[in-house]
Design a protein around this motif. Structure first.
Motif, PDB file in Angstrom:
ATOM      1  N   UNK A   1     -20.392 -20.932  49.560  1.00 50.22           N
ATOM      2  CA  UNK A   1     -19.463 -19.931  50.097  1.00 50.22           C
ATOM      3  C   UNK A   1     -19.626 -19.789  51.606  1.00 50.22           C
ATOM      4  N   UNK A   2     -20.848 -19.848  52.074  1.00 46.97           N
ATOM      5  CA  UNK A   2     -21.084 -19.762  53.514  1.00 46.97           C
ATOM      6  C   UNK A   2     -20.523 -20.988  54.234  1.00 46.97           C
ATOM      7  N   UNK A   3     -20.676 -22.144  53.622  1.00 45.05           N
ATOM      8  CA  UNK A   3     -20.109 -23.355  54.230  1.00 45.05           C
ATOM      9  C   UNK A   3     -18.593 -23.257  54.337  1.00 45.05           C
ATOM     10  N   UNK A   4     -17.977 -22.716  53.272  1.00 42.48           N
ATOM     11  CA  UNK A   4     -16.521 -22.585  53.296  1.00 42.48           C
ATOM     12  C   UNK A   4     -16.083 -21.619  54.387  1.00 42.48           C
ATOM     13  N   UNK A   5     -16.856 -20.580  54.600  1.00 44.07           N
ATOM     14  CA  UNK A   5     -16.510 -19.634  55.654  1.00 44.07           C
ATOM     15  C   UNK A   5     -16.595 -20.284  57.041  1.00 44.07           C
TER      16      UNK A   5
ATOM     17  N   UNK B   1     -13.729 -22.727  57.455  1.00 41.27           N
ATOM     18  CA  UNK B   1     -12.472 -22.048  57.747  1.00 41.27           C
ATOM     19  C   UNK B   1     -12.443 -21.541  59.185  1.00 41.27           C
ATOM     20  N   UNK B   2     -13.582 -21.042  59.659  1.00 40.08           N
ATOM     21  CA  UNK B   2     -13.641 -20.540  61.035  1.00 40.08           C
ATOM     22  C   UNK B   2     -13.418 -21.658  62.050  1.00 40.08           C
ATOM     23  N   UNK B   3     -13.871 -22.865  61.725  1.00 39.11           N
ATOM     24  CA  UNK B   3     -13.688 -24.016  62.621  1.00 39.11           C
ATOM     25  C   UNK B   3     -12.343 -24.706  62.426  1.00 39.11           C
ATOM     26  N   UNK B   4     -11.595 -24.296  61.422  1.00 34.32           N
ATOM     27  CA  UNK B   4     -10.298 -24.909  61.163  1.00 34.32           C
ATOM     28  C   UNK B   4     -10.386 -26.256  60.476  1.00 34.32           C
ATOM     29  N   UNK B   5     -11.535 -26.538  59.835  1.00 35.61           N
ATOM     30  CA  UNK B   5     -11.720 -27.847  59.203  1.00 35.61           C
ATOM     31  C   UNK B   5     -11.060 -27.934  57.836  1.00 35.61           C
ATOM     32  N   UNK B   6     -10.598 -26.800  57.298  1.00 34.23           N
ATOM     33  CA  UNK B   6      -9.937 -26.814  55.990  1.00 34.23           C
ATOM     34  C   UNK B   6      -8.419 -26.865  56.096  1.00 34.23           C
ATOM     35  N   UNK B   7      -7.904 -26.937  57.314  1.00 33.06           N
ATOM     36  CA  UNK B   7      -6.454 -26.982  57.509  1.00 33.06           C
ATOM     37  C   UNK B   7      -5.930 -28.389  57.233  1.00 33.06           C
ATOM     38  N   UNK B   8      -4.663 -28.539  56.824  1.00 26.99           N
ATOM     39  CA  UNK B   8      -4.081 -29.880  56.653  1.00 26.99           C
ATOM     40  C   UNK B   8      -4.126 -30.647  57.964  1.00 26.99           C
ATOM     41  N   UNK B   9      -4.198 -31.962  57.846  1.00 21.91           N
ATOM     42  CA  UNK B   9      -4.384 -32.772  59.050  1.00 21.91           C
ATOM     43  C   UNK B   9      -3.237 -32.607  60.025  1.00 21.91           C
ATOM     44  N   UNK B  10      -1.996 -32.477  59.532  1.00 23.92           N
ATOM     45  CA  UNK B  10      -0.872 -32.343  60.461  1.00 23.92           C
ATOM     46  C   UNK B  10      -0.916 -31.014  61.211  1.00 23.92           C
TER      47      UNK B  10
END
Length: 343
Positions: A72-76, A79-88
């Motif tokens: 859960x901490x990794x996911x947070x 998300x804060x770094x924007x690494x979970x956003x779609x590539x486009x």
């Protein structure tokens, strides 16, 4: 019976210098537009490919902390770094930031990408300039001499040597040179720009530059020597040069005034077309010799899936190749009288 007499056709006037400059200008703005589009597309493809990579950029970003964090901490953090956003979405955010002068934040160096680029760019330019100067100088001398005297001892020896060098992968040449000149017979340093723990100086950089510059130049010499040789042979046997020999001109005048102008443009075109291989060679040499340039950072960014840094470096590499090919084509248009000009 009337005799038909063929009137001589009027030859087209040779293109003027003004027409050649106009053609070079048209080539310039067309390449600029095309190069801009290609570079932007390359950055988009970079983001798309990295999104499919099994590499987790968060692992490189967190280092040892990655193992001690809950999912859960990794996911947070992700998300804060924007690494979970779609590539486009990530690519568009980076592109709009790039348009504002913000190149993004490097995940592996924990610094702005602009700082990483400006810190490493001079070292890449230094290594590349020395290698190009050395490689082109040696290649022109060997290629011209071999082309003017085909079948001579120098021609046979140089052709044999460059064929052997060309058949060996650059990585093997670099590792072999390190083993011989830095390990078995330690006459030159093997890596870096200064001894460990010491700041770089002019003398230390010059000494550490010798081995990577020599190997970098050596990997580029074979194809250029063979290309210049064939160009000189073709020029020396052309009808124009044969006509000058029949006029009784001295061999020196023929070589300088007739063979060189015909042989240099094809060599320039060959040099421009092989620029992608030059970039690949830079990556190999900087990686093997731990040279602190952009090519080494490119490898690290690819292995760590550092999207902002890798996008900037691939974009710069693409732009550099396009500019180099444009420069070779422009020089070809300006100095080669055989090139048709439509302006």
């Amino acid at each position: 019976m009337a005799q038909i007499v063929e009137l001589p056709t009027r030859e087209a006037a040779p293109p003027t210098r003004l027409n050649r400059w106009r053609a070079a200008w048209q080539l310039t703005w067309r390449r600029f537009i095309l190069g801009t589009v290609v570079t932007v597309v390359v950055t988009a493809v970079t983001f798309a490919l990295l999104s499919m990579s099994p590499m987790d950029p968060l692992r490189k970003y967190l280092g040892l902390r990655y193992q001690h964090m809950e999912a859960e901490q990794r996911d947070q953090v992700r998300h804060a770094l924007g690494l979970d956003a779609p590539w486009w979405h990530a690519w568009w955010d980076w592109l709009t930031g790039f348009a504002r002068g913000d190149l993004g934040q490097s995940l592996i160096y924990h610094r702005p990408v602009s700082e990483v680029v400006w810190e490493r760019l001079p070292w890449t330019l230094l290594l590349g300039a020395v290698a190009i100067l050395l490689g082109v100088s040696v290649s022109m001398v060997l290629g011209i001499y071999s082309g003017l005297r085909p079948g001579s001892i120098v021609d046979r020896a140089s052709t044999l040597l460059v064929s052997i060098v060309q058949s060996v992968p650059p990585f093997v040449l670099a590792v072999g040179a390190v083993f011989v000149l830095a390990v078995a017979y330690p006459v030159l340093p093997a890596a870096g720009i200064s001894p460990p723990g010491q700041p770089p100086t002019v003398s230390s950089v010059a000494r550490h530059l010798v081995l990577p510059a020599l190997l970098f130049a050596l990997t580029q010499i074979p194809w250029l020597v063979l290309g210049v040789r064939e160009s000189v042979i073709a020029s020396a046997s052309s009808p124009a040069v044969t006509a000058t020999r029949m006029r009784g001109l001295s061999e020196r005048t023929i070589v300088v005034s007739h063979i060189f102008p015909l042989a240099v443009p094809p060599a320039l075109a060959l040099l421009g077309s092989r620029l992608p291989e030059f970039v690949v060679g830079a990556v190999i040499i900087e990686t093997v010799f731990s040279w602190p340039g952009l090519a080494g950072a490119l490898t690290e960014a690819a292995l760590a899936a550092d999207m902002p840094l890798l996008a900037v470096l691939t974009g710069l590499t693409t732009a550099a190749v396009i500019v180099g090919m444009w420069l070779a084509d422009v020089l070809h248009v300006l100095i080669d009288p055989q090139v048709e000009v439509h302006a």
